[in-house]
Motif scaffolding. Structure first.
Motif, PDB file in Angstrom:
ATOM      1  N   LEU A  17      40.327  86.006 -27.255  1.00  6.53           N
ATOM      2  CA  LEU A  17      39.376  86.846 -27.959  1.00  6.53           C
ATOM      3  C   LEU A  17      38.910  88.237 -27.060  1.00  6.53           C
ATOM      4  O   LEU A  17      38.791  89.341 -27.613  1.00  6.53           O
ATOM      5  CB  LEU A  17      38.035  85.875 -28.239  1.00  6.53           C
ATOM      6  CG  LEU A  17      38.213  84.793 -29.326  1.00  6.53           C
ATOM      7  CD1 LEU A  17      36.830  84.076 -29.382  1.00  6.53           C
ATOM      8  CD2 LEU A  17      38.843  85.239 -30.551  1.00  6.53           C
ATOM      9  N   GLU A  18      38.839  87.909 -25.935  1.00  9.79           N
ATOM     10  CA  GLU A  18      38.549  89.202 -25.039  1.00  9.79           C
ATOM     11  C   GLU A  18      39.826  89.083 -23.959  1.00  9.79           C
ATOM     12  O   GLU A  18      39.928  88.268 -23.246  1.00  9.79           O
ATOM     13  CB  GLU A  18      37.366  88.738 -24.278  1.00  9.79           C
ATOM     14  CG  GLU A  18      36.954  89.939 -23.450  1.00  9.79           C
ATOM     15  CD  GLU A  18      35.499  89.790 -22.839  1.00  9.79           C
ATOM     16  OE1 GLU A  18      35.022  90.964 -22.156  1.00  9.79           O
ATOM     17  OE2 GLU A  18      34.791  89.042 -22.897  1.00  9.79           O
ATOM     18  N   VAL A  19      40.587  90.222 -24.338  1.00 15.47           N
ATOM     19  CA  VAL A  19      41.882  90.280 -23.470  1.00 15.47           C
ATOM     20  C   VAL A  19      42.020  91.274 -22.667  1.00 15.47           C
ATOM     21  O   VAL A  19      41.401  92.439 -22.766  1.00 15.47           O
ATOM     22  CB  VAL A  19      42.968  90.789 -24.727  1.00 15.47           C
ATOM     23  CG1 VAL A  19      44.106  90.767 -24.158  1.00 15.47           C
ATOM     24  CG2 VAL A  19      42.973  89.531 -25.751  1.00 15.47           C
ATOM     25  N   TYR A  39      37.190  94.612 -32.308  1.00 14.22           N
ATOM     26  CA  TYR A  39      37.745  95.534 -32.687  1.00 14.22           C
ATOM     27  C   TYR A  39      37.833  96.747 -31.902  1.00 14.22           C
ATOM     28  O   TYR A  39      38.447  97.791 -32.411  1.00 14.22           O
ATOM     29  CB  TYR A  39      37.041  95.980 -34.181  1.00 14.22           C
ATOM     30  CG  TYR A  39      37.379  94.960 -35.161  1.00 14.22           C
ATOM     31  CD1 TYR A  39      38.421  94.565 -35.859  1.00 14.22           C
ATOM     32  CD2 TYR A  39      36.221  94.163 -35.584  1.00 14.22           C
ATOM     33  CE1 TYR A  39      38.617  93.672 -36.971  1.00 14.22           C
ATOM     34  CE2 TYR A  39      36.271  93.073 -36.369  1.00 14.22           C
ATOM     35  CZ  TYR A  39      37.524  92.920 -37.093  1.00 14.22           C
ATOM     36  OH  TYR A  39      37.683  91.989 -38.162  1.00 14.22           O
ATOM     37  N   SER A  40      37.527  96.688 -30.587  1.00  8.64           N
ATOM     38  CA  SER A  40      37.685  97.816 -29.846  1.00  8.64           C
ATOM     39  C   SER A  40      38.559  97.689 -28.652  1.00  8.64           C
ATOM     40  O   SER A  40      38.900  96.187 -28.266  1.00  8.64           O
ATOM     41  CB  SER A  40      36.342  98.152 -29.332  1.00  8.64           C
ATOM     42  OG  SER A  40      35.506  97.218 -28.543  1.00  8.64           O
ATOM     43  N   GLY A  41      38.852  98.748 -27.910  1.00  6.36           N
ATOM     44  CA  GLY A  41      39.678  98.506 -26.531  1.00  6.36           C
ATOM     45  C   GLY A  41      39.893  99.716 -26.086  1.00  6.36           C
ATOM     46  O   GLY A  41      39.551 100.663 -26.467  1.00  6.36           O
TER      47      GLY A  41
END
Length: 66
Positions: A17-19, A39-41
């Motif tokens: 989920l948090e990559v 939805y952000s990165g």
């Protein structure tokens, strides 16, 4: 599947989920940190303790690609 000619190669991945991922530009050897959460990165050069970009020697990357 054939020869991998991608310029960028993922060398590390952590999480679902948090990559967090580390990608290497195979032409320059520069390492990049990619982080995604929801939805952000974002993508940024990976820096060493002196604040300089982490760079793999060219021969190391060519060996890993074969």
């Amino acid at each position: 599947m054939g020869k991998n000619n991608s310029r960028f190669q993922k060398i590390y991945s952590q999480g679902t989920l948090e990559v967090f991922e580390i990608w290497v530009d195979t032409e320059t050897g520069v390492h990049y940190l990619y982080h995604r959460s929801g939805y952000s990165g974002g993508l940024t050069p990976l820096l060493d303790a002196d604040g300089k970009p982490v760079i793999s020697p060219k021969g190391v990357l060519e060996t890993a690609r074969k």
